[in-house]
Design a protein around this motif. Structure first.
Motif, mmCIF file in Angstrom:
data_model
loop_
_atom_site.group_PDB
_atom_site.id
_atom_site.type_symbol
_atom_site.label_atom_id
_atom_site.label_comp_id
_atom_site.label_asym_id
_atom_site.label_seq_id
_atom_site.Cartn_x
_atom_site.Cartn_y
_atom_site.Cartn_z
ATOM 1 N N TYR A 270 40.500 27.996 46.230
ATOM 2 C CA TYR A 270 40.068 28.521 44.809
ATOM 3 C C TYR A 270 40.944 28.298 43.742
ATOM 4 O O TYR A 270 40.410 29.612 43.221
ATOM 5 C CB TYR A 270 38.753 28.428 45.167
ATOM 6 N N ALA A 271 42.250 28.587 43.530
ATOM 7 C CA ALA A 271 43.168 29.850 43.104
ATOM 8 C C ALA A 271 42.201 29.334 41.363
ATOM 9 O O ALA A 271 42.048 28.831 41.062
ATOM 10 C CB ALA A 271 44.599 28.983 43.082
ATOM 11 N N GLY A 272 42.533 30.333 40.669
ATOM 12 C CA GLY A 272 42.498 30.475 39.211
ATOM 13 C C GLY A 272 40.543 31.033 39.430
ATOM 14 O O GLY A 272 40.810 31.015 37.831
ATOM 15 N N VAL A 273 39.681 31.567 40.528
ATOM 16 C CA VAL A 273 38.344 32.319 39.929
ATOM 17 C C VAL A 273 38.130 33.213 40.580
ATOM 18 O O VAL A 273 37.139 33.605 40.507
ATOM 19 C CB VAL A 273 37.197 31.137 40.728
ATOM 20 N N GLU A 274 39.876 33.574 39.910
ATOM 21 C CA GLU A 274 39.610 35.655 39.773
ATOM 22 C C GLU A 274 38.551 36.846 38.477
ATOM 23 O O GLU A 274 37.951 37.060 38.898
ATOM 24 C CB GLU A 274 40.692 36.173 39.630
ATOM 25 N N PHE A 275 38.671 35.772 37.611
ATOM 26 C CA PHE A 275 37.778 35.692 36.763
ATOM 27 C C PHE A 275 35.747 35.714 36.748
ATOM 28 O O PHE A 275 35.052 36.865 36.753
ATOM 29 C CB PHE A 275 37.935 35.250 35.194
ATOM 30 N N ASP A 276 36.172 34.908 37.193
ATOM 31 C CA ASP A 276 34.408 34.979 37.903
ATOM 32 C C ASP A 276 33.873 34.978 39.042
ATOM 33 O O ASP A 276 32.888 35.844 38.918
ATOM 34 C CB ASP A 276 34.486 33.178 38.432
ATOM 35 N N VAL A 277 34.884 36.145 39.620
ATOM 36 C CA VAL A 277 34.343 36.955 40.496
ATOM 37 C C VAL A 277 34.128 39.003 39.984
ATOM 38 O O VAL A 277 33.731 39.065 40.448
ATOM 39 C CB VAL A 277 36.060 36.846 41.646
ATOM 40 N N GLN A 278 35.371 38.704 39.178
ATOM 41 C CA GLN A 278 34.784 39.653 38.520
ATOM 42 C C GLN A 278 33.447 39.492 37.714
ATOM 43 O O GLN A 278 33.540 41.150 37.932
ATOM 44 C CB GLN A 278 35.935 40.140 37.716
ATOM 45 N N LEU A 279 33.431 38.632 37.133
ATOM 46 C CA LEU A 279 32.269 39.029 36.673
ATOM 47 C C LEU A 279 30.600 39.273 37.131
ATOM 48 O O LEU A 279 29.789 39.401 36.647
ATOM 49 C CB LEU A 279 32.682 37.458 35.371
ATOM 50 N N LEU A 280 31.373 38.445 38.825
ATOM 51 C CA LEU A 280 30.223 38.098 39.417
ATOM 52 C C LEU A 280 30.191 39.315 40.391
ATOM 53 O O LEU A 280 28.533 40.077 40.105
ATOM 54 C CB LEU A 280 30.277 37.449 40.361
ATOM 55 N N CYS A 281 30.883 40.155 40.245
ATOM 56 C CA CYS A 281 30.713 42.399 40.974
ATOM 57 C C CYS A 281 30.112 42.179 39.430
ATOM 58 O O CYS A 281 28.835 43.421 40.209
ATOM 59 C CB CYS A 281 32.476 42.221 40.409
ATOM 60 N N ALA A 282 30.476 42.250 38.357
ATOM 61 C CA ALA A 282 28.908 42.893 37.656
ATOM 62 C C ALA A 282 27.361 42.733 37.441
ATOM 63 O O ALA A 282 26.876 43.452 37.736
ATOM 64 C CB ALA A 282 29.817 42.926 36.214
ATOM 65 N N ALA A 283 27.285 41.793 37.795
ATOM 66 C CA ALA A 283 25.879 40.864 38.023
ATOM 67 C C ALA A 283 25.137 41.885 39.401
ATOM 68 O O ALA A 283 24.456 41.890 39.623
ATOM 69 C CB ALA A 283 26.369 39.081 37.671
ATOM 70 N N PHE A 284 26.444 41.589 40.586
ATOM 71 C CA PHE A 284 25.914 41.694 41.909
ATOM 72 C C PHE A 284 25.415 43.120 41.655
ATOM 73 O O PHE A 284 24.188 43.565 42.404
ATOM 74 C CB PHE A 284 26.371 41.337 42.382
ATOM 75 N N PHE A 285 26.483 43.717 41.093
ATOM 76 C CA PHE A 285 25.840 45.363 40.931
ATOM 77 C C PHE A 285 24.782 45.550 40.244
ATOM 78 O O PHE A 285 23.639 46.234 40.860
ATOM 79 C CB PHE A 285 27.001 46.049 39.992
#
Length: 438
Positions: free
Chosen positions: A342-357
């Motif tokens: 699943y390479a290329g989803v780094e930005f998705d993960v970073q956005l989800l970090c903000a959402a999950f916080f």
């Protein structure tokens, strides 16, 4: 003339109480650590081994479980854990917990049947989303063992035996990882992947029951236990309908329905890395909800506010710290966990970090509303948040998973504002009712 001062707790007794509290929280963190780590490792194994559409189906099946688990939590778990009850003799305590156990079993089976019915409706009436039918059936299959395992851990916490919750979660971790390895090597499909979760929960439940030894079911007595909580549980159950729209566990179903199984797979992969933050919240919640109820009973609204403030500060430090690390090292973490799948989803993960916080910060306010039995007020906040979330998700469709992550963050920010207003309203209402003469 001397003024009497209130007695202070003995230093030794106070330090012992603080030590017990820290120890219980430590075991709770270990409990959720095993749960969260097991989920990460199993998801990583399956993410590497299963085709994306099959991995997405596993993610939706688990999301379906969390969907119905919300109803179970509202009707059974929350009334059980927030009911402040002094310990009686051993036999009376055993009957009390056993009655709630059998209520849990009945609710779990009913919710499993409901998921099967939903799968049938999807199969018959929604041609374009027929692929969702299989994940819903798999969700129905894993629901009874997972709900049973979860309630058994709550039983341990209720009895202040957090160490046993950690032990059975360690067993769950081993069984889940073993099941995922077998699925990946022997039969890499959604059925085997879901079976890893169901099998691990079944093993965990059997171990817990050996220790807990519930008494034989007594329907009339169990019904009497539940009766005082019926109205409260009913409103909490209604809360689940709007909550599932924006819950981090169940929104994958909406994403799959809107964007297809590929997007569900990407979201599941991204959520795997951020999921331990939710596990931290669950760990703190396991000990702090009963503690908040006890603080209200002992010290009134000031005690409740103090307990909630302590919970909020703890979550900011722990979940914020973890999610900041995940966001900073998203690229190497994805490469390590999914081995390039699943390479290329780094930005998705970073956005989800903000959402999950933001999602994690909502928990203390909801605990306050639940302890004050302000379930109708919470329903209003959740309904408003669900409307915001649906609008944001629809607008985000052209922007894929990244847009969905931003939509979730926006909805969680709105929820924080709404819960702040609801929290003040509930405290003011409680103060007004407390001043009414008997």
């Amino acid at each position: 003339m001397t003024v009497a001062t209130p007695p202070r707790p003995l230093p030794g007794r106070l330090s012992a109480r603080l030590a017990d509290r820290r120890l219980a929280r430590l075991f709770a963190l270990a409990d959720q650590g095993f749960q969260g780590l097991g989920s990460i490792v199993a998801s990583a194994i399956l993410g590497r081994s299963l085709p994306p559409d099959q991995f997405g189906a596993v993610g939706v099946a688990i999301g379906a479980y969390y969907f119905v688990a919300g109803f179970h939590r509202s009707a059974i778990t929350l009334p059980y854990v927030t009911e402040h009850r002094e310990h009686g003799d051993a036999q009376d305590d055993r009957r009390y917990h056993s009655d709630w156990w059998w209520l849990n079993v009945a609710a779990a089976l009913a919710l499993s049947v409901a998921l099967l019915a939903l799968a049938g409706i999807v199969q018959v009436a929604f041609a374009r989303q027929q692929w969702l039918a299989l994940p819903l059936v798999l969700g129905a299959a894993i629901t009874p063992p997972l709900l049973a395992a979860d309630f058994a851990r709550r039983w341990f916490y209720k009895q202040e035996r957090a160490i046993w919750a950690a032990v059975v979660s360690a067993v769950f971790f081993v069984a889940l990882v073993a099941g995922a390895i077998v699925a990946g090597r022997v039969q890499p499909d959604a059925r085997a992947g879901a079976a890893a979760w169901g099998g691990a929960a079944a093993v965990t439940t059997l171990l817990a029951l050996v220790v807990l030894r519930p008494a034989a079911p007594a329907a009339r007595r169990a019904g009497a236990r539940f009766a005082p909580h019926g109205r409260f549980a009913g409103w909490l159950a209604l809360n689940i309908f709007p909550y599932t729209v924006y819950s981090t566990a169940t929104v994958v179903i909406l994403i799959g329905a809107l964007l297809g199984p590929g997007a569900a797979a990407v979201f599941t992969a991204a959520r795997t890395l951020t999921n331990p933050a939710v596990s931290i919240v669950s760990a703190i919640d396991s000990t702090d909800k009963p503690r908040a109820a006890a603080a209200l009973a002992r010290d009134g609204a000031p005690g409740l506010r103090g307990a909630i403030g302590n919970t909020r500060r703890t979550l900011i430090v722990l979940t914020g710290g973890y999610l900041a690390l995940v966001a900073a090292f998203a690229h190497p973490l994805i490469a390590l966990v999914f081995h390039g799948q699943y390479a290329g989803v780094e930005f998705d993960v970073q956005l989800l970090c903000a959402a999950f916080f933001l999602f994690c910060l909502n928990q203390p306010s909801e605990t306050l509303l639940i302890v004050l039995r302000a379930s109708r007020t919470m329903f209003a906040t959740r309904l408003a948040t669900a409307i915001v979330t649906l609008a944001a998700l629809v607008l985000a469709i052209p922007h894929g998973v990244a847009g969905m992550a931003i939509a979730i963050a926006v909805s969680q920010l709105a929820n924080i504002v709404l819960l702040g207003v609801a929290e003040r309203h509930a405290l003011n209402r409680h103060a007004a009712l407390s001043e009414v003469p008997a």
